[in-house]
Design a protein around this motif. Sequence first.
Motif, PDB file in Angstrom:
ATOM      1  N   PHE A  22    -112.422 -78.858   0.227  1.00 33.46           N
ATOM      2  CA  PHE A  22    -112.866 -79.834  -0.766  1.00 33.46           C
ATOM      3  C   PHE A  22    -114.008 -80.692  -0.251  1.00 33.46           C
ATOM      4  O   PHE A  22    -114.305 -81.735  -0.812  1.00 33.46           O
ATOM      5  CB  PHE A  22    -111.697 -80.706  -1.208  1.00 33.46           C
ATOM      6  CG  PHE A  22    -110.517 -79.918  -1.691  1.00 33.46           C
ATOM      7  CD1 PHE A  22    -110.619 -79.119  -2.820  1.00 33.46           C
ATOM      8  CD2 PHE A  22    -109.307 -79.956  -1.015  1.00 33.46           C
ATOM      9  CE1 PHE A  22    -109.539 -78.374  -3.260  1.00 33.46           C
ATOM     10  CE2 PHE A  22    -108.222 -79.220  -1.456  1.00 33.46           C
ATOM     11  CZ  PHE A  22    -108.345 -78.423  -2.576  1.00 33.46           C
ATOM     12  N   GLY A  23    -114.618 -80.279   0.846  1.00 38.51           N
ATOM     13  CA  GLY A  23    -115.701 -81.036   1.441  1.00 38.51           C
ATOM     14  C   GLY A  23    -115.308 -81.579   2.802  1.00 38.51           C
ATOM     15  O   GLY A  23    -114.146 -81.488   3.204  1.00 38.51           O
ATOM     16  N   PRO A  24    -116.258 -82.160   3.500  1.00 39.03           N
ATOM     17  CA  PRO A  24    -116.030 -82.579   4.884  1.00 39.03           C
ATOM     18  C   PRO A  24    -115.109 -83.780   5.058  1.00 39.03           C
ATOM     19  O   PRO A  24    -114.708 -84.085   6.181  1.00 39.03           O
ATOM     20  CB  PRO A  24    -117.439 -82.900   5.387  1.00 39.03           C
ATOM     21  CG  PRO A  24    -118.191 -83.293   4.155  1.00 39.03           C
ATOM     22  CD  PRO A  24    -117.632 -82.431   3.053  1.00 39.03           C
ATOM     23  N   ASP A  25    -114.740 -84.447   3.982  1.00 40.68           N
ATOM     24  CA  ASP A  25    -113.926 -85.655   4.104  1.00 40.68           C
ATOM     25  C   ASP A  25    -112.433 -85.436   3.877  1.00 40.68           C
ATOM     26  O   ASP A  25    -111.650 -86.372   4.012  1.00 40.68           O
ATOM     27  CB  ASP A  25    -114.416 -86.734   3.123  1.00 40.68           C
ATOM     28  CG  ASP A  25    -115.808 -87.233   3.476  1.00 40.68           C
ATOM     29  OD1 ASP A  25    -116.189 -87.154   4.662  1.00 40.68           O
ATOM     30  OD2 ASP A  25    -116.513 -87.691   2.567  1.00 40.68           O
ATOM     31  N   THR A  26    -112.028 -84.207   3.526  1.00 44.99           N
ATOM     32  CA  THR A  26    -110.607 -83.944   3.270  1.00 44.99           C
ATOM     33  C   THR A  26    -110.147 -82.764   4.107  1.00 44.99           C
ATOM     34  O   THR A  26    -110.612 -81.640   3.933  1.00 44.99           O
ATOM     35  CB  THR A  26    -110.357 -83.635   1.779  1.00 44.99           C
ATOM     36  OG1 THR A  26    -110.849 -84.728   0.995  1.00 44.99           O
ATOM     37  CG2 THR A  26    -108.874 -83.449   1.509  1.00 44.99           C
ATOM     38  N   LEU A  27    -109.215 -83.047   5.018  1.00 47.77           N
ATOM     39  CA  LEU A  27    -108.640 -82.014   5.868  1.00 47.77           C
ATOM     40  C   LEU A  27    -107.388 -81.474   5.180  1.00 47.77           C
ATOM     41  O   LEU A  27    -106.523 -82.247   4.755  1.00 47.77           O
ATOM     42  CB  LEU A  27    -108.293 -82.596   7.236  1.00 47.77           C
ATOM     43  CG  LEU A  27    -107.799 -81.634   8.300  1.00 47.77           C
ATOM     44  CD1 LEU A  27    -108.833 -80.539   8.583  1.00 47.77           C
ATOM     45  CD2 LEU A  27    -107.485 -82.404   9.583  1.00 47.77           C
TER      46      LEU A  27
END
Length: 119
Positions: A22-27
């Motif tokens: 979901f993008g670089p901010d959600t692991l």
Amino acid sequence: MNIEELRDYCIVQRGTTEETPFGPDTLVFKVMGKVFLLVGLDQVEDLTFNVKCDPEYAVELREKYEHTVKPGYHMNKKHWNTVYANRQLTDAELFRLIQHSYDLIVQGLPKKIREELAS
């Protein structure tokens, strides 16, 4: 609990991968390709994460820990909770909620994949 401890606990679970779909901010942690935990990497003060939960147990947790366990943010609110770390629950209790989520996902996997995971 901090995000490193959360990651260390998740990543050692059998069959687990970590991704950022979901993008670089959600692991996102997955077991055999199915999501069992999501955590925002941009959190500074309050660590929160989303975990799957048995629907009846989810309601019970939300009522008992109203400042700590909320319906899942951006998730199916019947099956997912957003959990605030470092509030009403101990780290051991937080780890149990993560394990509950992992176990629910594993139980829902096809038998062949569960057997593959167990070997």
